[in-house]
Scaffold this motif. Structure first.
Motif: not given
Length: 256
Positions: A233-238, A227-230, A29-36
Motif C-alpha cells: 500500500v505504501y508503494l502504491l501511495s503518494d 503483515e506484507i500488505t502495508g 481499506l485504504a480508500g482505493g478502488d480495485v480491479v481484481a
C-alpha cells in the motif's frame, strides 16, 4: 491505513491467491478502488469472500483474465481507464514445478521460468505502455522474495518433504532486476516500478519447518499475509512518490 489510496485505482493481478486477496482487501481499506484480476472468476469471488471482502463493493471490479495470455492482457490495458497503479501477485507454474534440484528437468525449468518471468515481463511492459499512452502517474509493484535476494537456507527444510525450488530463485531474483530495467527505460518520475520481497508467509506449513524457520528470524518467524500488505500500500501511495527501482524486504530479519 487511513485513506492513503483515496482517488487511486489499482489493478491487482492474481487477486484470487493468498497474497492477492489480502492486497485487494488492504487497498479497499485504504480508500482505493480495485480491479481484481484472476484466471478464474468463481475462484476469485470465493477467495475474496473468505478474507471478508464484500464482492458487491462499489469500489471493486472483478474480471477473469489469464496473465500469460498476451493478446488478452494487451487488450485489457488498451481498454483500461483511470488506472494509477498495479500489483502483480500472480504465480503461474506447471504441474512439474517444485521438484528437488536434481529432479528438475531442463524442459520443466525452462517452461516454469518462461511462464512466470515471461508473464511478469509482459505485465510490466503493458503497464509501461499504458503510462506512455495516458501520461498519468503510475506505480507498479511486483512481488519478489527473500530468495530472490539471498541463497536459500536449506537447513530449514530438514525433516520435511519441502524444498526451495530452483526455478523460484531464478525468477524472483530476475524480477528485481526487471524492475530496474523498466524504471530506467521509461525514465520518467511519474512512472515507478518497485518490488516487495516477503519472507515466509504462513500457509499451513508443518510445525518442524515453522520452528526451524523461526530460529533464523528475530523471533516472529513466518509472517501472516496481512503483515506484507502495508508495504505494498505504501508503494502504491503518494508517500513513496520518488521511490523507484527498489526492493523492500519484509522478513523479520531472516535475510540478515
Amino acid at each position: 491505513m487511513n485513506q492513503m489510496l483515496k482517488d487511486k485505482k489499482i489493478v491487482v493481478a492474481g487477486a484470487g491467491g493468498l497474497l492477492g486477496a489480502n492486497v485487494v482487501k488492504s487497498i479497499l481499506l485504504a480508500g482505493g478502488d480495485v480491479v481484481a484480476m484472476d484466471i478464474s472468476l468463481e475462484h476469485l469471488k470465493t477467495r475474496l469472500s473468505s478474507v471478508d471482502v464484500d464482492i458487491n463493493n462499489a469500489h471493486l471490479i472483478m474480471c477473469e483474465l489469464d496473465i500469460t495470455n498476451s493478446e488478452a492482457l494487451t487488450r485489457f490495458w488498451q481498454q483500461a481507464e483511470g488506472i494509477t497503479g498495479a500489483v502483480n501477485c500472480t504465480y503461474p507454474r506447471t504441474n512439474s514445478y517444485g521438484a528437488k534440484f536434481f529432479d528438475v528437468t531442463l524442459d520443466s525449468f525452462n517452461e516454469n521460468v518462461s511462464i512466470h518471468l515471461g508473464s511478469s515481463f509482459l505485465f510490466a511492459q503493458q503497464c509501461a505502455a499504458y503510462f506512455v499512452d495516458k501520461e498519468l502517474p503510475f506505480s507498479l509493484v511486483n512481488i519478489s522474495s527473500i530468495y530472490g535476494v539471498i541463497a536459500p537456507k536449506f537447513s530449514v527444510y530438514d525433516n520435511t518433504s519441502m524444498t526451495m525450488p530452483v526455478e523460484y530463485a531464478a525468477i524472483k531474483s530476475a524480477t528485481i532486476h526487471l524492475n530496474r530495467y523498466v524504471a530506467s527505460y521509461i525514465n520518467d518520475s511519474r512512472f515507478r516500478v518497485n518490488s516487495v520481497s516477503p519472507g515466509g508467509i504462513l500457509d499451513g506449513q508443518p510445525e518442524v519447518f515453522l520452528d526451524a524457520y523461526c530460529k533464523n528470524t528475530h523471533g516472529t518467524g513466518m509472517l501472516n499475509v496481512e503483515e506484507i500488505t502495508g508495504t505494498i500500500v505504501y508503494l502504491l501511495s503518494d508517500l513513496s512518490r520518488f521511490v523507484t527501482g527498489q526492493n523492500i524486504i519484509v522478513d523479520d530479519g531472516f535475510s540478515i
